[in-house]
Write a protein that holds these residues in place. Sequence first.
Motif, mmCIF file in Angstrom:
data_model
loop_
_atom_site.group_PDB
_atom_site.id
_atom_site.type_symbol
_atom_site.label_atom_id
_atom_site.label_comp_id
_atom_site.label_asym_id
_atom_site.label_seq_id
_atom_site.Cartn_x
_atom_site.Cartn_y
_atom_site.Cartn_z
ATOM 1 N N PRO A 53 -23.765 25.680 47.884
ATOM 2 C CA PRO A 53 -22.792 26.747 48.174
ATOM 3 C C PRO A 53 -22.477 26.884 49.668
ATOM 4 O O PRO A 53 -21.384 27.361 50.012
ATOM 5 N N LEU A 54 -23.413 26.494 50.531
ATOM 6 C CA LEU A 54 -23.193 26.617 51.969
ATOM 7 C C LEU A 54 -22.471 25.390 52.535
ATOM 8 O O LEU A 54 -21.737 25.501 53.527
ATOM 9 N N ILE A 55 -22.689 24.229 51.923
ATOM 10 C CA ILE A 55 -22.110 22.988 52.446
ATOM 11 C C ILE A 55 -20.714 22.748 51.904
ATOM 12 O O ILE A 55 -19.814 22.317 52.638
ATOM 13 N N ALA A 56 -20.517 23.037 50.621
ATOM 14 C CA ALA A 56 -19.244 22.692 49.965
ATOM 15 C C ALA A 56 -18.088 23.471 50.569
ATOM 16 O O ALA A 56 -18.157 24.705 50.674
ATOM 17 N N PRO A 57 -17.012 22.791 50.962
ATOM 18 C CA PRO A 57 -15.872 23.485 51.573
ATOM 19 C C PRO A 57 -14.959 24.174 50.562
ATOM 20 O O PRO A 57 -14.152 25.030 50.935
ATOM 21 N N TYR A 58 -15.069 23.817 49.281
ATOM 22 C CA TYR A 58 -14.188 24.378 48.255
ATOM 23 C C TYR A 58 -15.004 24.777 47.038
ATOM 24 O O TYR A 58 -16.198 24.480 46.941
ATOM 25 N N ASP A 59 -14.337 25.430 46.106
ATOM 26 C CA ASP A 59 -14.914 25.705 44.797
ATOM 27 C C ASP A 59 -14.753 24.449 43.940
ATOM 28 O O ASP A 59 -13.647 23.888 43.874
ATOM 29 N N TYR A 60 -15.832 24.011 43.283
ATOM 30 C CA TYR A 60 -15.750 22.759 42.533
ATOM 31 C C TYR A 60 -14.814 22.865 41.326
ATOM 32 O O TYR A 60 -14.400 21.843 40.765
ATOM 33 N N LYS A 61 -14.451 24.084 40.919
ATOM 34 C CA LYS A 61 -13.524 24.264 39.795
ATOM 35 C C LYS A 61 -12.070 24.473 40.248
ATOM 36 O O LYS A 61 -11.173 24.526 39.416
ATOM 37 N N PRO A 72 -9.140 9.990 50.824
ATOM 38 C CA PRO A 72 -10.023 10.685 51.762
ATOM 39 C C PRO A 72 -9.329 10.983 53.080
ATOM 40 O O PRO A 72 -8.622 10.147 53.639
ATOM 41 N N SER A 73 -9.550 12.200 53.586
ATOM 42 C CA SER A 73 -8.916 12.648 54.816
ATOM 43 C C SER A 73 -9.806 13.700 55.463
ATOM 44 O O SER A 73 -10.901 14.003 54.967
ATOM 45 N N ALA A 74 -9.296 14.292 56.548
ATOM 46 C CA ALA A 74 -10.062 15.333 57.226
ATOM 47 C C ALA A 74 -10.189 16.581 56.359
ATOM 48 O O ALA A 74 -11.184 17.313 56.447
ATOM 49 N N ASP A 75 -9.197 16.844 55.526
ATOM 50 C CA ASP A 75 -9.252 18.017 54.641
ATOM 51 C C ASP A 75 -10.120 17.765 53.414
ATOM 52 O O ASP A 75 -10.792 18.681 52.927
ATOM 53 N N HIS A 76 -10.079 16.554 52.911
ATOM 54 C CA HIS A 76 -10.873 16.184 51.735
ATOM 55 C C HIS A 76 -11.611 14.877 52.064
ATOM 56 O O HIS A 76 -11.037 13.797 51.969
ATOM 57 N N TRP A 77 -12.865 15.001 52.443
ATOM 58 C CA TRP A 77 -13.615 13.848 52.942
ATOM 59 C C TRP A 77 -13.715 12.737 51.919
ATOM 60 O O TRP A 77 -13.675 11.567 52.276
ATOM 61 N N ARG A 85 -8.934 18.524 42.534
ATOM 62 C CA ARG A 85 -10.211 19.120 42.946
ATOM 63 C C ARG A 85 -10.873 18.266 44.023
ATOM 64 O O ARG A 85 -10.795 17.035 43.980
ATOM 65 N N ASP A 86 -11.548 18.913 44.957
ATOM 66 C CA ASP A 86 -12.177 18.219 46.073
ATOM 67 C C ASP A 86 -13.379 17.409 45.585
ATOM 68 O O ASP A 86 -14.333 17.966 45.036
ATOM 69 N N MET A 87 -13.353 16.097 45.805
ATOM 70 C CA MET A 87 -14.416 15.216 45.322
ATOM 71 C C MET A 87 -15.728 15.452 46.052
ATOM 72 O O MET A 87 -16.805 15.376 45.458
#
Length: 297
Positions: A53-61, A72-77, A85-87
């Motif tokens: 919960p502290l590391i993930a930049p987004y909600d997995y859902k 992959p980019s700076a917004d979505h590694w 959804r963010d991988m």
Amino acid sequence: MSQVSFNLNPEAAPAEKASSPWRDAWKAFRRNKTAMLGLGIILFFIIIALLAPLIAPYDYKEQVLMDRLKAPSADHWFGTDDLGRDMFTRIIYGARISLWVGFFSVIGSIIIGTILGVLAGFYGKWIDMLISRLFDILLAFPSILLAIAIVAILGPSLQNALYAIAIVNVPTYGRLVRAKVLSLKSEEYITAARAIGMKNTRILLTHILPNSLTPIIVQGTLGIATAIIEAAALGFLGLGAQPPEPEWGKMLSDSRQFIQKAPWTVVFPGLSIMLTVLGFNLMGDGLRDVLDPRMKN
């Protein structure tokens, strides 16, 4: 005449740490670089799973259809999947599921297998024959097919997949413990314990079980890697975690049609499974080298 001096101060003498088998095993384990590498990989995945919960930049859902299948980019590694959804977030949360299934399925297998193995090896006779035939029946089926059958009966879910993985691996630990108990109960100290009137329950708890821990620990470590692969296989077939849970095997199944168009949707879950299994295998091999007397020079 030469003078001889004596040091009467006990604090001045170098103190040696009391040696124990487990401390010696830990020292030998630390000298094994590949085993320490495996331990480091495992700790890495445990830490990111605990701190998800502290590391993930987004909600997995969270679904952003405008961002679907982005590289992959700076917004979505790690890029995004077919639902936007963010991988990276889903890989992190997927570590929780895979480690949870791996640890608890193996713990369940060890508990049930140890109880059955101890009963079969210690008491023998018809109990041994009955339990051994049960193990033979379970081992007669390929483990993944038996797991599929169990989940098909119970219903597709992550919890039922955990039960299935635990059940199919019970014979592995049961036969291991049974063989160890058969060798231990003929030892002289067990005969001496019987001679002084020690009850069977106390013999099992104070002598048999503690001396059976070494092979269980080694096999359990290697078994976690197997359990993670089996959980991924069930998830790939749609029998494990259900949407929107970010289980690595399910992520591979959902992304297989995008291998050419968006290879990152397959590469990162596959790498996660590979690294986690590699970590447990390296650590398990190191523990086997340290704890198995036959592997020592």
